[in-house]
Design a protein around this motif. Structure first.
Motif, PDB file in Angstrom:
ATOM      1  N   LEU A 280       0.855  -1.192   0.000  1.00  0.00           N
ATOM      2  CA  LEU A 280       0.000   0.000   0.000  1.00  0.00           C
ATOM      3  C   LEU A 280       0.888   1.238   0.000  1.00  0.00           C
ATOM      4  O   LEU A 280       1.583   1.522   0.989  1.00  0.00           O
ATOM      5  CB  LEU A 280      -0.903  -0.014   1.238  1.00  0.00           C
ATOM      6  N   VAL A 281       0.890   1.966  -1.110  1.00  0.00           N
ATOM      7  CA  VAL A 281       1.736   3.164  -1.209  1.00  0.00           C
ATOM      8  C   VAL A 281       0.936   4.441  -0.979  1.00  0.00           C
ATOM      9  O   VAL A 281       1.488   5.464  -0.571  1.00  0.00           O
ATOM     10  CB  VAL A 281       2.451   3.224  -2.563  1.00  0.00           C
ATOM     11  N   SER A 282      -0.373   4.377  -1.259  1.00  0.00           N
ATOM     12  CA  SER A 282      -1.240   5.534  -1.008  1.00  0.00           C
ATOM     13  C   SER A 282      -2.688   5.068  -1.076  1.00  0.00           C
ATOM     14  O   SER A 282      -2.980   3.936  -1.470  1.00  0.00           O
ATOM     15  CB  SER A 282      -0.999   6.654  -2.026  1.00  0.00           C
ATOM     16  N   PHE A 283      -3.589   5.941  -0.671  1.00  0.00           N
ATOM     17  CA  PHE A 283      -5.024   5.657  -0.826  1.00  0.00           C
ATOM     18  C   PHE A 283      -5.766   6.978  -0.900  1.00  0.00           C
ATOM     19  O   PHE A 283      -5.249   8.035  -0.503  1.00  0.00           O
ATOM     20  CB  PHE A 283      -5.555   4.761   0.301  1.00  0.00           C
ATOM     21  N   VAL A 284      -6.976   6.895  -1.426  1.00  0.00           N
ATOM     22  CA  VAL A 284      -7.797   8.096  -1.620  1.00  0.00           C
ATOM     23  C   VAL A 284      -9.118   7.919  -0.892  1.00  0.00           C
ATOM     24  O   VAL A 284      -9.735   6.846  -0.960  1.00  0.00           O
ATOM     25  CB  VAL A 284      -8.069   8.365  -3.111  1.00  0.00           C
ATOM     26  N   LEU A 285      -9.543   8.959  -0.193  1.00  0.00           N
ATOM     27  CA  LEU A 285     -10.883   9.003   0.399  1.00  0.00           C
ATOM     28  C   LEU A 285     -11.786   9.811  -0.522  1.00  0.00           C
ATOM     29  O   LEU A 285     -11.422  10.917  -0.949  1.00  0.00           O
ATOM     30  CB  LEU A 285     -10.851   9.651   1.785  1.00  0.00           C
ATOM     31  N   TYR A 286     -12.957   9.273  -0.823  1.00  0.00           N
ATOM     32  CA  TYR A 286     -13.922   9.975  -1.667  1.00  0.00           C
ATOM     33  C   TYR A 286     -15.218  10.194  -0.898  1.00  0.00           C
ATOM     34  O   TYR A 286     -15.660   9.324  -0.129  1.00  0.00           O
ATOM     35  CB  TYR A 286     -14.228   9.176  -2.936  1.00  0.00           C
ATOM     36  N   GLY A 287     -15.833  11.350  -1.133  1.00  0.00           N
ATOM     37  CA  GLY A 287     -17.135  11.628  -0.554  1.00  0.00           C
ATOM     38  C   GLY A 287     -18.250  11.195  -1.481  1.00  0.00           C
ATOM     39  O   GLY A 287     -18.017  10.754  -2.619  1.00  0.00           O
ATOM     40  N   ALA A 288     -19.492  11.314  -1.013  1.00  0.00           N
ATOM     41  CA  ALA A 288     -20.655  10.991  -1.839  1.00  0.00           C
ATOM     42  C   ALA A 288     -20.848  12.080  -2.895  1.00  0.00           C
ATOM     43  O   ALA A 288     -20.069  13.036  -2.991  1.00  0.00           O
ATOM     44  CB  ALA A 288     -21.894  10.854  -0.968  1.00  0.00           C
ATOM     45  N   HIS A 289     -21.896  11.955  -3.686  1.00  0.00           N
ATOM     46  CA  HIS A 289     -22.197  12.971  -4.692  1.00  0.00           C
ATOM     47  C   HIS A 289     -22.684  14.259  -4.039  1.00  0.00           C
ATOM     48  O   HIS A 289     -23.201  14.255  -2.918  1.00  0.00           O
ATOM     49  CB  HIS A 289     -23.266  12.452  -5.660  1.00  0.00           C
ATOM     50  N   ARG A 290     -22.530  15.340  -4.747  1.00  0.00           N
ATOM     51  CA  ARG A 290     -22.938  16.645  -4.202  1.00  0.00           C
ATOM     52  C   ARG A 290     -24.434  16.721  -3.941  1.00  0.00           C
ATOM     53  O   ARG A 290     -24.878  17.493  -3.105  1.00  0.00           O
ATOM     54  CB  ARG A 290     -22.520  17.755  -5.179  1.00  0.00           C
ATOM     55  N   ASN A 291     -25.214  15.912  -4.657  1.00  0.00           N
ATOM     56  CA  ASN A 291     -26.659  15.917  -4.411  1.00  0.00           C
ATOM     57  C   ASN A 291     -27.061  14.945  -3.304  1.00  0.00           C
ATOM     58  O   ASN A 291     -28.236  14.743  -3.056  1.00  0.00           O
ATOM     59  CB  ASN A 291     -27.427  15.583  -5.700  1.00  0.00           C
ATOM     60  N   GLY A 292     -26.084  14.318  -2.655  1.00  0.00           N
ATOM     61  CA  GLY A 292     -26.377  13.425  -1.537  1.00  0.00           C
ATOM     62  C   GLY A 292     -26.490  11.969  -1.887  1.00  0.00           C
ATOM     63  O   GLY A 292     -26.566  11.126  -0.991  1.00  0.00           O
ATOM     64  N   SER A 293     -26.513  11.629  -3.173  1.00  0.00           N
ATOM     65  CA  SER A 293     -26.652  10.230  -3.554  1.00  0.00           C
ATOM     66  C   SER A 293     -25.320   9.498  -3.398  1.00  0.00           C
ATOM     67  O   SER A 293     -24.250  10.090  -3.443  1.00  0.00           O
ATOM     68  CB  SER A 293     -27.164  10.108  -4.989  1.00  0.00           C
ATOM     69  N   GLN A 294     -25.411   8.199  -3.232  1.00  0.00           N
ATOM     70  CA  GLN A 294     -24.246   7.369  -2.954  1.00  0.00           C
ATOM     71  C   GLN A 294     -23.439   7.097  -4.222  1.00  0.00           C
ATOM     72  O   GLN A 294     -23.958   7.155  -5.334  1.00  0.00           O
ATOM     73  CB  GLN A 294     -24.719   6.047  -2.342  1.00  0.00           C
ATOM     74  N   ILE A 295     -22.146   6.798  -4.047  1.00  0.00           N
ATOM     75  CA  ILE A 295     -21.322   6.322  -5.157  1.00  0.00           C
ATOM     76  C   ILE A 295     -21.832   4.942  -5.547  1.00  0.00           C
ATOM     77  O   ILE A 295     -22.020   4.078  -4.695  1.00  0.00           O
ATOM     78  CB  ILE A 295     -19.840   6.249  -4.740  1.00  0.00           C
ATOM     79  N   ASP A 296     -22.076   4.731  -6.839  1.00  0.00           N
ATOM     80  CA  ASP A 296     -22.647   3.453  -7.242  1.00  0.00           C
ATOM     81  C   ASP A 296     -21.561   2.497  -7.745  1.00  0.00           C
ATOM     82  O   ASP A 296     -20.402   2.897  -7.921  1.00  0.00           O
ATOM     83  CB  ASP A 296     -23.756   3.645  -8.284  1.00  0.00           C
TER      84      ASP A 296
END
Length: 579
Positions: free
Chosen positions: A522-538
């Motif tokens: 593991l050299v790095s990782f990324v945190l992602y948020g949900a969509h700006r309209n509140g819907s989940q990442i699909d």
């Protein structure tokens, strides 16, 4: 079980009942002439015992029945239902009362009903498809967001089913007591009053707070709903007890539904006028389609319009559920957190296509068999429709992509190019841009943050965040649960699994961690948020992000190789003995 779980269980039961009650009549006989016979009687406007008209030359006409006669039978009885929709060859002896009070008796044998014309076939098949679309969309909305708004839409959708079919179809199937109970429900709870749940729906859709005039309107609507249902029950009981229509029945059966559509149109326009410019831009087509569907449905309650016109025009009601579904799925006008995967949409549409094609196949087979054509031709029709199914399915998928997932396709194409270009990066800044800024902008995510392993391997330090990111963890120790989960599984981690190990601010923003692994390290990782309209990442978007980090791993290798070559070059160029 949670409220949503209970609501979905109730939804499943109700939808199963609706399908069980309404679809057997739709799939039986000729959609309208369920039993295939007729005495030639046309009942009164509210389905009572008063004969509205008698077709000349029919068994009822020959037996002496005329318009204005009143049949002496228990209202809503199986016997009277059989009188309205008999099987061809079925006989009946009835007593009827003339306007002068005299009693007469008539014996009749039902003759075959006039076959439907091709135009009538087309109209009735279209109606069956319309109510199916209505039910599917209403069910999906309640499933995604159970509440007063969506349940009201569901009740309105179920009310679009014609109650004439079950009343006609089940008179020879159910015992008298159960048949009477079914007719009571169909005639009251699912009668003309069922247009009234439209009002709670339009008052709240898409996300209207019940404040100011809406709060007052909401109170008035629920009072009107209670009074409307009470009056329809009274009308049914009065007709059942006396066999006579109410003198003011037209108020309930015609004017009240028309008033509901006028009130609903006023609420829709008032909501649209009071919305901000962004909402109006997203819902303009929805308002137009909804108002057109109101007008189409209202035509059904105008007595001077003939039945053929009513059937043809009323099918335009489909504009409302289609526009609502498009607004929810394409523009996310409801604040629903749900996963919308194209595979799910394709599966649902494929099921619908199979249903439609099966219906078409059955219909064409009936036409071929009635025309006494060869069995080989009937088989050919079936095979031809079967081959057309594949083409139809591809066409549906194309239009689903165009209408619902156009922006997704654009993001996919762009991020695919970003991924292809990543291995050619010669600096970590370029990799950071490809892992953070590009996907956050393309997928319209609320946040993104990149963490890189420190030189001593003890921590993963935050090195970059997206432009929109307001907060982000400073870093993670290598023994943090999230780091160990990413290293052990070598897979994405949904942050629900480690939410207790994040502070409140970050746990409310970030939903997914995606690892970048080079030779299983593991050299790095990324945190992602949900969509700006509140819907989940699909799941489709997760697949895009995985493709990005795979190429980012190659990019890190490439950057390291470039650095190594530069270092070797510098050492080679250094004068002998320097150092």
């Amino acid at each position: 079980m949670t409220y949503a779980g209970n609501a979905r269980a109730v939804l499943f039961v109700l939808t199963a009942l609706v399908v069980a009650v309404f679809y057997p009549p739709l799939a039986h006989g000729d959609f309208v002439r369920w039993t295939g016979g007729t005495f030639g009687l046309i009942p009164g406007p509210t389905g009572g015992l008063l004969v509205s008209d008698v077709t000349p030359g029919t068994p009822a006409w020959i037996a002496g029945l005329r318009a204005g006669d009143r049949i002496v039978l228990p209202p809503f009885s199986i016997e009277y239902a059989a009188l309205e929709v008999p099987h061809a060859g079925e006989s009946a002896t009835v007593t009827f009362r003339r306007s002068d009070g005299t009693l007469h008796q008539a014996h009749m044998v039902a003759q075959p009903a006039t076959p439907l014309s091709p135009a009538e076939w087309a109209l009735n098949i279209a109606t069956a498809l319309v109510v199916t679309v209505f039910l599917i969309i209403a069910t999906v909305l309640v499933y995604m967001r159970p509440g007063i708004m969506t349940w009201s839409f569901y009740a309105f959708a179920v009310g679009y089913f014609s109650t004439a079919g079950p009343i006609a179809f089940y008179h020879g199937v159910l015992p008298p007591a159960l048949y009477l109970a079914m007719v009571f429900v169909l005639g009251t709870l699912l009668g003309n009053v069922v247009v009234m749940p439209l009002l709670p729906f339009v008052l709240r859709f898409p996300n209207q707070p019940l404040e100011g005039w809406r709060a007052k309107a909401n109170t008035a609507i629920w009072i009107a709903l209670a009074l409307g249902y009470a009056l329809y029950i009274y009308e049914w009981v009065y007709l059942h007890g006396t066999g006579n229509d109410l003198s003011w029945a037209s108020v309930l059966d015609e004017w009240l539904p028309l008033a509901v559509f006028v009130a609903a149109a006023i609420i829709v326009l008032k909501n649209y006028k009071g919305a901000d410019a962004a909402v109006r831009a997203r819902t303009g087509f929805l308002i137009a389609g909804t108002l057109m569907s109101f007008l189409a449905y209202a035509v059904y309650f105008i007595p001077s319009v003939d039945n053929t016109t009513k059937t043809a025009v009323s099918d335009l009601v489909i504009l409302m559920p289609v526009c609502v579904a498009y607004a929810v799925l394409r523009h996310r006008v409801l604040d629903i957190n749900f996963v919308l995967n194209r595979a799910i949409v394709y599966a649902a549409l494929s099921i619908f296509i199979v249903m439609a094609v099966t219906l078409l196949d059955w219909t064409s087979s009936r036409i071929v068999s009635k025309a006494h054509l060869a069995t080989l031709l009937e088989i050919g029709v079936t095979v031809g429709i079967g081959f057309g199914l594949s083409r139809l399915n591809r066409t549906f998928e194309h239009w689903v992509d165009v209408l619902l997932f156009r922006r997704r396709h654009e993001a996919e194409r762009y991020l695919a190019r970003v991924a292809d270009a990543l291995p050619y990066a010669t600096s970590e800044d370029a990799i950071t841009d490809g892992l953070v800024h590009e996907p956050v902008d393309a997928l319209e995510l609320i946040a993104g943050a990149l963490y890189r392993r420190s030189s001593d391997g003890r921590r993963f330090e935050g090195v970059a965040t997206s432009n929109e990111t307001l907060v982000a963890p400073m870093g993670f120790d290598r023994n943090h649960n999230l780091v160990r989960f990413l290293q052990a599984g070598e897979e994405c981690v949904w942050l629900d699994d480690v939410r207790a190990h994040l502070d409140a601010s970050n746990s409310a923003i970030y939903v997914l961690a995606v690892p970048v692994l080079v030779r299983h390290e593991l050299v790095s990782f990324v945190l992602y948020g949900a969509h700006r309209n509140g819907s989940q990442i699909d799941p489709d978007e997760v697949a895009l992000l995985k493709a990005l980090v795979r190429e980012a791993a190659r990019a890190y290798d490439h950057v390291e190789a470039v650095r190594t070559r530069e270092l070797i070059g510098q050492l080679s160029a250094a004068p002998a003995g320097s150092g």
